[in-house]
Design a protein around this motif. Structure first.
Motif, short mmCIF file in Angstrom:
data_model
loop_
_atom_site.label_atom_id
_atom_site.label_comp_id
_atom_site.label_asym_id
_atom_site.label_seq_id
_atom_site.Cartn_x
_atom_site.Cartn_y
_atom_site.Cartn_z
N VAL A 105 0.83 -1.21 0.00
CA VAL A 105 0.00 0.00 0.00
C VAL A 105 0.86 1.25 0.00
O VAL A 105 0.62 2.20 -0.77
CB VAL A 105 -0.95 -0.01 1.21
N TYR A 106 1.90 1.29 0.84
CA TYR A 106 2.75 2.47 0.90
C TYR A 106 3.62 2.60 -0.35
O TYR A 106 3.95 3.72 -0.77
CB TYR A 106 3.61 2.44 2.16
N PHE A 107 3.97 1.49 -0.95
CA PHE A 107 4.71 1.54 -2.20
C PHE A 107 3.85 2.14 -3.31
O PHE A 107 4.31 2.95 -4.12
CB PHE A 107 5.18 0.14 -2.60
N LEU A 108 2.58 1.78 -3.34
CA LEU A 108 1.66 2.35 -4.31
C LEU A 108 1.52 3.86 -4.09
O LEU A 108 1.56 4.65 -5.05
CB LEU A 108 0.29 1.68 -4.20
N THR A 109 1.38 4.27 -2.84
CA THR A 109 1.23 5.70 -2.53
C THR A 109 2.47 6.47 -2.97
O THR A 109 2.36 7.60 -3.49
CB THR A 109 0.99 5.89 -1.03
N TRP A 110 3.64 5.91 -2.77
CA TRP A 110 4.89 6.57 -3.17
C TRP A 110 5.03 6.59 -4.69
O TRP A 110 5.45 7.61 -5.27
CB TRP A 110 6.08 5.84 -2.54
N LEU A 111 4.69 5.51 -5.33
CA LEU A 111 4.92 5.38 -6.77
C LEU A 111 4.06 6.35 -7.57
O LEU A 111 4.50 6.88 -8.60
CB LEU A 111 4.65 3.94 -7.21
N ILE A 112 2.85 6.60 -7.13
CA ILE A 112 1.91 7.40 -7.91
C ILE A 112 2.45 8.81 -8.17
O ILE A 112 2.23 9.36 -9.25
CB ILE A 112 0.55 7.47 -7.19
N VAL A 113 3.17 9.38 -7.22
CA VAL A 113 3.62 10.77 -7.34
C VAL A 113 5.01 10.89 -7.98
O VAL A 113 5.58 11.99 -7.99
CB VAL A 113 3.61 11.45 -5.96
N GLN A 114 5.53 9.79 -8.49
CA GLN A 114 6.85 9.83 -9.12
C GLN A 114 6.74 10.33 -10.56
O GLN A 114 5.73 10.14 -11.23
CB GLN A 114 7.50 8.45 -9.09
N SER A 115 7.81 10.97 -11.01
CA SER A 115 7.86 11.50 -12.37
C SER A 115 7.78 10.35 -13.38
O SER A 115 8.44 9.33 -13.22
CB SER A 115 9.16 12.28 -12.58
N GLY A 116 6.95 10.53 -14.38
CA GLY A 116 6.73 9.50 -15.38
C GLY A 116 5.55 8.60 -15.07
O GLY A 116 5.04 7.93 -15.96
N VAL A 117 5.12 8.60 -13.83
CA VAL A 117 3.96 7.82 -13.42
C VAL A 117 2.77 8.74 -13.15
O VAL A 117 1.65 8.47 -13.61
CB VAL A 117 4.27 6.97 -12.19
N GLN A 118 3.01 9.83 -12.43
CA GLN A 118 1.92 10.75 -12.11
C GLN A 118 1.41 11.44 -13.37
O GLN A 118 2.18 11.76 -14.28
CB GLN A 118 2.37 11.78 -11.09
N ASP A 119 0.12 11.67 -13.40
CA ASP A 119 -0.48 12.39 -14.52
C ASP A 119 0.08 13.81 -14.55
O ASP A 119 -0.08 14.56 -13.58
CB ASP A 119 -2.00 12.42 -14.35
N PRO A 120 0.73 14.22 -15.66
CA PRO A 120 1.34 15.57 -15.70
C PRO A 120 0.31 16.69 -15.64
O PRO A 120 0.68 17.84 -15.33
CB PRO A 120 2.10 15.57 -17.02
N ASN A 121 -0.94 16.40 -15.92
CA ASN A 121 -1.98 17.43 -15.90
C ASN A 121 -2.69 17.52 -14.56
O ASN A 121 -3.65 18.29 -14.43
CB ASN A 121 -3.01 17.14 -16.99
N ARG A 122 -2.26 16.73 -13.58
CA ARG A 122 -2.91 16.72 -12.27
C ARG A 122 -1.88 17.00 -11.18
O ARG A 122 -0.69 16.68 -11.32
CB ARG A 122 -3.58 15.37 -12.02
N THR A 123 -2.35 17.58 -10.09
CA THR A 123 -1.47 17.83 -8.94
C THR A 123 -1.74 16.88 -7.79
O THR A 123 -0.97 16.83 -6.83
CB THR A 123 -1.67 19.27 -8.44
N ASP A 124 -2.84 16.13 -7.87
CA ASP A 124 -3.15 15.18 -6.81
C ASP A 124 -2.52 13.82 -7.12
O ASP A 124 -1.87 13.64 -8.16
CB ASP A 124 -4.66 15.04 -6.64
N ALA A 125 -2.70 12.88 -6.21
CA ALA A 125 -2.07 11.56 -6.34
C ALA A 125 -2.87 10.69 -7.29
O ALA A 125 -3.79 9.96 -6.86
CB ALA A 125 -1.93 10.90 -4.97
#
Length: 441
Positions: free
Chosen positions: A232-252
């Motif tokens: 669960v914590y790995f998922l939370t960390w991974l979402i906000v990483q560059s290349g994974v997070q949606d560049p058009n959004r600021t949330d997780a």
């Protein structure tokens, strides 16, 4: 001494005469018939009476059905006591009892009617899509629960308690989503790779507690619970990483999965049911074949029944433990991939997996850890979840009450002696059922 007195009288020393043997056989036959003939009339019971006697016995079907009835009755009581307007009518029940009865019946009947309309069929539907929408929602919720339920059931049949289906599903959804939006592949192949990636993620997360159990004896319950948090914590960390997070959004939230990696919908774009339910049926058949028809399944069941005896018979308990958890993890990973490759979500979020791993434990218990029983239990839970949404919207019943109903069903099924006592079921059948429950089915 006379010749008559000199003859031995013990049957061990002298065989009985033919007349004596015939008389003894006839007496035994008469006693057997008297013992097996019901009543004093000497008539055999009719087929209908035998059917009713066997039906009203503590067999699996009867206990499951009566558990549903008990859960609905207790749920109805909870609805009544949680509604202030209905509860107020009981303040003057001695003066006008009809007010309390009518208000209670209206509340409970409308709630369960909306539960049915939201999960199976709405008679007032005005279009084909509206008529198919309830069953579509039920199938959408059912598909991932089949996989996580099978994951827990398979491990249980092998003597392991897989509490880590939630973490395995989380790793499955992570790898499936990454393959869905990072790999530029053509349609068809892209979907296949994404599904396999989800299975691989769950298999890796199942391998860890499996090898620890096999090599060190570390308890799988503790290991899988800890791995749930890590996932669960790995998922939370991974979402906000560059290349994974949606560049058009600021949330997780991650980038959306490509359309080429999405499971096709069964009833068109207007309904959410997708091909994941077909994969769930195939997975159920595969697990049933594995357990009942294959050599590995025999070894798995043997280790689950008695690992020491299995080891004496030449079965590698270490290898079996590892394979059990790998297969269980792969199934849970497939369930997790449904959450992002289907229609539930198109991107990774911290809550994308919801509670399908923990619900899978309830599904496995309700299905008595048998593959097809798990599939039917998942269908029931999917219907409760789909119908609960409508029940909350139209009847004002809290959605948490549906979770209470699920818990009550499992409690009553896990306590067959309680069901037997309430409905006065036959004690002999109930004893056999309770023994089978104690042995893990």
């Amino acid at each position: 001494m006379s010749e008559r007195n000199s003859q031995p009288s013990s049957p061990d020393k002298e065989p009985a005469t033919e007349d004596q043997a015939t008389h003894t056989a006839l007496g035994n036959t008469e006693r057997a018939e008297a013992a097996t003939t019901p009543g004093e009339s000497g008539q055999r019971p009719t087929l209908g009476r035998l059917f009713l006697e066997n039906l009203w016995a503590a067999n699996t079907f009867t206990v499951t059905l009566l558990s549903l009835v008990l859960a609905m009755v207790v749920g109805a009581v909870l609805m009544i006591i949680s509604d202030q307007e209905v509860l107020a009518t009981y303040g003057y029940i001695t003066a006008r009892p009809s007010d309390a009865i009518n208000a209670s019946w209206t509340l409970v009947s409308e709630a369960y009617a909306n539960l049915f309309k939201g999960s199976v069929f709405d008679p007032a539907a005005s279009s084909v899509n509206a008529a198919l929408s309830p069953i579509s929602e039920t199938l959408t919720y059912t598909a991932p629960l089949v996989f996580t339920g099978l994951s827990v059931a398979l491990a249980f049949r092998g003597g392991l308690f897989n509490i880590g289906a939630q973490g395995q599903a989380t790793m499955g959804v992570i790898l499936a989503a990454l393959a869905g939006f990072l790999l530029p592949l053509p349609p068809g192949l892209h979907l296949l790779v994404a599904v396999l990636a989800g299975a691989l993620g769950g298999a890796i997360w199942g391998f860890i507690p499996g090898i620890l159990k096999a090599r060190t004896g570390a308890h799988e319950v503790i290991n899988t619970i800890m791995l749930n948090y890590i996932a669960v914590y790995f998922l939370t960390w991974l979402i906000v990483q560059s290349g994974v997070q949606d560049p058009n959004r600021t949330d997780a939230i991650s980038r959306p999965v490509d359309a080429s990696a999405q499971l096709p919908r069964l009833f068109g774009d207007g309904l959410r049911a997708h091909a994941g339910i077909i994969l769930a049926v195939l997975a159920t058949w595969a697990v049933a074949w594995l357990l009942n028809r294959s050599t590995l399944g025999f070894e798995l069941r043997a280790v689950g029944a008695n690992p020491d005896a299995a080891r004496t018979a030449g079965i590698s308990v270490t290898r079996t433990y590892v394979l059990i958890m790998v297969f269980a993890g792969a199934l849970a990973g497939l369930g997790g991939s449904q959450m992002v490759l289907g229609t539930t979500a198109a991107a990774l979020t911290p809550l994308v997996v919801a509670q399908i791993g923990f619900d899978g434990i309830l599904v496995a218990l309700l299905g008595r850890v048998k593959p097809w029983g798990v599939a039917l239990a998942a269908l029931l839970f999917g219907a409760l979840q789909a119908g609960g949404n409508r029940m909350q919207s139209y009847s004002g019943i809290s959605l948490e009450l549906v979770t209470v109903l699920q818990a009550l069903i499992v409690i009553f099924i896990a306590a067959p002696a309680l069901v037997k006592a309430i409905f006065q079921l036959r004690a002999a059948r109930a004893a056999r059922l309770q023994t089978s429950l104690a042995k893990g089915w």
